[in-house]
Design a protein around this motif. Structure first.
Motif, PDB file in Angstrom:
ATOM      1  N   LYS A 251      57.653  71.027   2.638  1.00 11.38           N
ATOM      2  CA  LYS A 251      58.237  70.038   1.731  1.00 11.38           C
ATOM      3  C   LYS A 251      57.433  69.955   0.427  1.00 11.38           C
ATOM      4  O   LYS A 251      58.006  69.806  -0.666  1.00 11.38           O
ATOM      5  N   VAL A 252      56.123  70.088   0.514  1.00  9.97           N
ATOM      6  CA  VAL A 252      55.301  70.118  -0.697  1.00  9.97           C
ATOM      7  C   VAL A 252      55.796  71.243  -1.594  1.00  9.97           C
ATOM      8  O   VAL A 252      55.985  71.084  -2.797  1.00  9.97           O
ATOM      9  N   TYR A 253      56.050  72.369  -0.953  1.00 13.10           N
ATOM     10  CA  TYR A 253      56.485  73.561  -1.688  1.00 13.10           C
ATOM     11  C   TYR A 253      57.887  73.369  -2.271  1.00 13.10           C
ATOM     12  O   TYR A 253      58.107  73.610  -3.465  1.00 13.10           O
ATOM     13  N   THR A 254      58.833  72.889  -1.467  1.00 13.13           N
ATOM     14  CA  THR A 254      60.208  72.755  -1.977  1.00 13.13           C
ATOM     15  C   THR A 254      60.308  71.679  -3.053  1.00 13.13           C
ATOM     16  O   THR A 254      60.923  71.891  -4.084  1.00 13.13           O
ATOM     17  N   ASP A 255      59.665  70.531  -2.810  1.00 11.90           N
ATOM     18  CA  ASP A 255      59.754  69.451  -3.796  1.00 11.90           C
ATOM     19  C   ASP A 255      59.048  69.820  -5.083  1.00 11.90           C
ATOM     20  O   ASP A 255      59.545  69.565  -6.176  1.00 11.90           O
ATOM     21  N   GLY A 256      57.891  70.416  -4.992  1.00 12.35           N
ATOM     22  CA  GLY A 256      57.092  70.719  -6.164  1.00 12.35           C
ATOM     23  C   GLY A 256      57.567  71.956  -6.879  1.00 12.35           C
ATOM     24  O   GLY A 256      57.962  71.901  -8.042  1.00 12.35           O
ATOM     25  N   LEU A 257      57.587  73.088  -6.172  1.00 12.66           N
ATOM     26  CA  LEU A 257      57.881  74.346  -6.846  1.00 12.66           C
ATOM     27  C   LEU A 257      59.365  74.602  -7.034  1.00 12.66           C
ATOM     28  O   LEU A 257      59.772  75.162  -8.042  1.00 12.66           O
ATOM     29  N   LEU A 258      60.168  74.211  -6.058  1.00 17.38           N
ATOM     30  CA  LEU A 258      61.597  74.454  -6.195  1.00 17.38           C
ATOM     31  C   LEU A 258      62.289  73.262  -6.832  1.00 17.38           C
ATOM     32  O   LEU A 258      63.144  73.414  -7.692  1.00 17.38           O
ATOM     33  N   GLY A 259      61.868  72.034  -6.460  1.00 21.30           N
ATOM     34  CA  GLY A 259      62.505  70.833  -6.979  1.00 21.30           C
ATOM     35  C   GLY A 259      61.915  70.363  -8.297  1.00 21.30           C
ATOM     36  O   GLY A 259      62.517  69.539  -8.985  1.00 21.30           O
ATOM     37  N   GLY A 260      60.722  70.860  -8.643  1.00 23.65           N
ATOM     38  CA  GLY A 260      60.114  70.484  -9.907  1.00 23.65           C
ATOM     39  C   GLY A 260      59.552  69.074  -9.947  1.00 23.65           C
ATOM     40  O   GLY A 260      59.095  68.603 -10.972  1.00 23.65           O
ATOM     41  N   ASN A 261      59.546  68.382  -8.802  1.00 18.87           N
ATOM     42  CA  ASN A 261      59.009  67.026  -8.769  1.00 18.87           C
ATOM     43  C   ASN A 261      57.521  67.088  -8.479  1.00 18.87           C
ATOM     44  O   ASN A 261      57.061  66.858  -7.355  1.00 18.87           O
ATOM     45  N   LEU A 262      56.738  67.407  -9.528  1.00 13.56           N
ATOM     46  CA  LEU A 262      55.314  67.642  -9.331  1.00 13.56           C
ATOM     47  C   LEU A 262      54.575  66.399  -8.867  1.00 13.56           C
ATOM     48  O   LEU A 262      53.661  66.479  -8.055  1.00 13.56           O
ATOM     49  N   GLY A 263      54.960  65.266  -9.334  1.00 13.34           N
ATOM     50  CA  GLY A 263      54.281  64.019  -8.972  1.00 13.34           C
ATOM     51  C   GLY A 263      54.374  63.765  -7.489  1.00 13.34           C
ATOM     52  O   GLY A 263      53.360  63.563  -6.817  1.00 13.34           O
ATOM     53  N   SER A 264      55.566  63.829  -6.951  1.00 12.29           N
ATOM     54  CA  SER A 264      55.770  63.575  -5.526  1.00 12.29           C
ATOM     55  C   SER A 264      55.070  64.648  -4.703  1.00 12.29           C
ATOM     56  O   SER A 264      54.410  64.356  -3.700  1.00 12.29           O
ATOM     57  N   SER A 265      55.212  65.894  -5.149  1.00  9.01           N
ATOM     58  CA  SER A 265      54.594  67.009  -4.446  1.00  9.01           C
ATOM     59  C   SER A 265      53.084  66.820  -4.383  1.00  9.01           C
ATOM     60  O   SER A 265      52.460  67.038  -3.334  1.00  9.01           O
ATOM     61  N   ALA A 266      52.502  66.374  -5.487  1.00  6.65           N
ATOM     62  CA  ALA A 266      51.057  66.154  -5.525  1.00  6.65           C
ATOM     63  C   ALA A 266      50.670  65.028  -4.573  1.00  6.65           C
ATOM     64  O   ALA A 266      49.665  65.123  -3.853  1.00  6.65           O
ATOM     65  N   ALA A 267      51.464  63.969  -4.555  1.00  2.00           N
ATOM     66  CA  ALA A 267      51.175  62.852  -3.652  1.00  2.00           C
ATOM     67  C   ALA A 267      51.215  63.326  -2.205  1.00  2.00           C
ATOM     68  O   ALA A 267      50.354  62.974  -1.385  1.00  2.00           O
TER      69      ALA A 267
END
Lengths: 293, 369
Positions: A251-267
């Motif tokens: 999920k870190v990968y999909t949200d951050g790298l694929l979804g572009g939601n860096l803030g959530s991914s970082a959290a």
């Protein structure tokens, strides 16, 4: 003989540890700090402006039902992988510990899968269990199972657990075999003379003497299931179908790298980091305390 | 209570190595039998065959009138004390002793009674709640003994149980094992490579070498009348002096003018170091005399060992070298007290006829004088 080295120069010791320190700083502390910082920031959709939002990302994340589902899923995966790979590895190790003809060959073959990279293991299982051309899938269908992990989330989950557990059996096997071999033969013989039948001997003597190894491996396997299954999931299911195999790492990968939601991914990364720290602390307790009985 | 009988017992390993080459002996009910021999002579293998931990290639092992060849170790009604004690490290002393009884489904109060009784006998009551790793070597040894006696088996088997203890403790435990066995009157088989342990413990001593029995008997009989040169040099410390003699020498030295019946050529003459006396007098009639040059002296307090090279060294170079045997040409003389000749001094050591042992040239049989 002096055990401690004496440096005449004040700077030499610092110079000597500098490369190691640099590696740790650049590849661990810096990204970790970045993740913590990033988790407090919110970017607009085009990446043009960034706002400091304090714990907004965390709040949003924790109120997201999908995140909780992912946490539960990860734990279920972790325990399923740990239990299945540990019990199978223990069974194999007990068998391979017996004086057999060609025991070296069995042992070597059982250790080999560990050398296979996780994505390769994933691909292998995908092929074998592919609904339209897999060898094993065909067998399953003949047994009356409606096998289609591309559509059925539970089947996809089972597939990921199977491949990940398979991969880990070798590692566990190695530790169990070493653990079994460190039990003196005479202890087994004494138990045999003491009237304990093989099964009872296993549960009252062998198993208790293996507990230090078992505790250590449980922690290692859970850490493995949490983080190192990324390659398997990515090659097999990409988190699907319908997020049925989306673990925290994925999920870190999909949200951050694929979804572009860096803030959530970082959290999410920061939370994962917390989990690793706790698990590692537990692990060290067991590794340092070599004898627990 | 039971006899243990071995009938032509053999053990051949899959590779074709004969470890045990046909052994026969009987241990009567309540007897303490000691198997002694050098490392690799098969004594431990034989004990493990009695225990059921090794298979029997051929022959029969009979415990209490029942052939046990095909019976599991658990059902042979034996208890074994291992060299490394083999205690269960994760169990308390109490549970170590109770384990065998629980496996047999004994009632709790009876288990408790037996364990406490055994603990009392062995003086380990204060340690019942401890784990083996919290005990000293001697205490572990006691627990291992306790585990054996609570079972009240027909036979005790001991596999070099004292070899991991220091010298002082070994002697103390040796005495205790003997007392305990006398008290319980349980048939016992004890394996050791220590001839002193063997001599002091045994009712019946079995001397083994290379997978065969060299001699069986009462320890003192074996000491006084060793059947082979191997037994002669293995039992007794320091070992017996052995010198091969040609016919002329035989007549001149042993006979000393007298005659001996059936004097064979190439026989081996044996004299124990304690039977030799340093003297300037003539060799007694029928006795033996050695002209020696003193090479080394060992003073152990109550006695002194004088190592000398004798003049006929060259002729005696062909002695077969059994383990523990002296190098050819060397003679040891035991002198009581601390007075001894100086190194390099030439001395004469003699022994009377009744102290001599004579063996056939191959060392495999004794010739009675």
């Amino acid at each position: 003989m002096q055990k401690q080295s004496v440096f005449t120069s004040r700077w030499l010791p610092f110079a000597l540890i500098a490369p190691q320190l640099a590696v740790v700083l650049v590849f661990f502390y810096w990204p970790a700090a970045q993740a913590v910082l990033q988790s407090f920031l919110l970017q607009d959709a085009f990446g043009l402006s960034t706002t400091f939002v304090w714990f907004e990302n965390y709040k949003e994340l924790l109120s997201e039902p999908g995140y909780f589902a992912s946490i539960v899923r990860t734990f279920v995966f972790a325990f399923a992988i740990a239990i299945s790979s540990l019990s199978l590895a223990l069974l194999f190790a007990v068998m391979a510990d017996k004086p057999l003809r060609g025991v070296g060959i069995y042992r070597t073959l059982l250790i080999w899968p560990y050398a296979v990279a996780p994505p390769v293991a994933g691909v292998l299982w995908v092929f074998m269990l592919n609904p339209s051309l897999g060898v094993l899938a065909r067998g399953l269908r003949e047994l009356g199972v409606d096998w289609n992990p591309l559509l059925d989330g539970n089947q996809a989950a089972a597939l990921v657990i199977l491949a990940s557990a398979w991969k880990q059996i070798s590692y566990n096997f190695l530790f169990f075999l070493a653990g079994l071999q460190s039990i003196p033969k005479s202890v087994h013989e004494a138990a045999a003379i003491d009237g304990a039948r093989p099964m009872r001997r296993f549960w009252t003597v062998t198993f208790p003497l293996l507990t230090p190894t078992i505790f250590f491996l449980i922690v290692v396997n859970i850490v493995y299931a949490f983080f190192d299954t990324f390659g398997v999931i990515d090659t097999m299911t990409r988190g699907g179908p319908a997020k049925a195999t989306e673990t925290l790492v994925y999920k870190v990968y999909t949200d951050g790298l694929l979804g572009g939601n860096l803030g959530s991914s970082a959290a999410q990364s920061v939370i994962l980091m917390g989990i690793v720290i706790v698990l590692t602390a537990i692990q060290f307790r067991f590794v340092e305390r070599k004898v627990t009985y | 209570m039971a006899n243990v009988t071995l009938r032509n017992v053999r053990k051949t390993y899959p590779g074709g190595v004969d470890a045990i080459k046909g052994i026969n002996f009987e241990v009567a009910d309540g007897q303490f039998c000691v198997l002694v021999g050098p490392s690799g002579c098969g004594k431990s293998t034989l004990l493990r065959m009695v225990a059921g931990l090794e298979t029997i290639t051929s022959g029969e092992i009979d415990i209490g009138g029942r052939v046990v060849n095909q019976i599991e170790p658990a059902d042979r009604d034996i208890a074994m004390v291992f060299q490394n004690y083999a205690l269960y490290p994760h169990m308390s002393v109490y549970n170590n002793m109770a384990y065998g009884l629980r496996n047999r489904g004994m009632a709790k109060p009876e288990i408790d009674k037996r364990v406490r009784e055994a603990a009392q006998i062995l003086e380990i009551v204060p340690m019942l709640d401890r784990k083996p790793r919290q005990l000293s070597g001697g205490q572990r040894q006691r627990v291992a003994m306790g585990r054996a006696i609570v079972r009240q088996p027909k036979v005790f088997l001991f596999d070099e149980p004292l070899s991991n203890l220091d010298a002082k403790l070994r002697i103390a435990m040796r005495v205790e094992i003997r007392k305990l066995q006398r008290r319980l009157k349980t048939t016992s088989i004890y394996v050791t490579h220590d001839q002193l342990e063997a001599m002091t413990l045994a009712d019946i001593l079995v001397v083994m070498n290379g997978g065969i029995v060299e001699q069986i008997g009462n320890p003192l009989d074996i000491y006084q009348k060793p059947a082979t040169t191997f037994v002669a040099s293995f039992i007794g410390a320091p070992p017996m002096n052995l010198t091969p003699l040609n016919a002329a020498e035989f007549a001149s030295r042993v006979g000393n003018g007298g005659t001996l019946p059936g004097a064979p050529s190439g026989a081996i003459l044996g004299v124990r170091p304690e039977d030799l006396t340093i003297t300037s007098e003539a060799t007694p009639a029928g006795g033996v005399g050695y002209d020696l040059t003193v090479e080394a002296i060992e003073r152990v307090g109550a006695e002194t060992f004088v190592y000398g090279a004798h003049a006929h060294q060259a002729e005696t170079a062909a002695v077969s070298a059994n383990p523990g045997e002296l190098p050819p040409g060397e003679i040891i003389v035991r002198v009581p007290g601390q007075a001894a000749p100086a190194i390099g001094q030439r001395i004469k050591a003699t022994a009377p006829l009744d102290k001599l042992h004579l063996f056939a040239a191959d060392g495999r049989s004794r010739i009675d004088l």
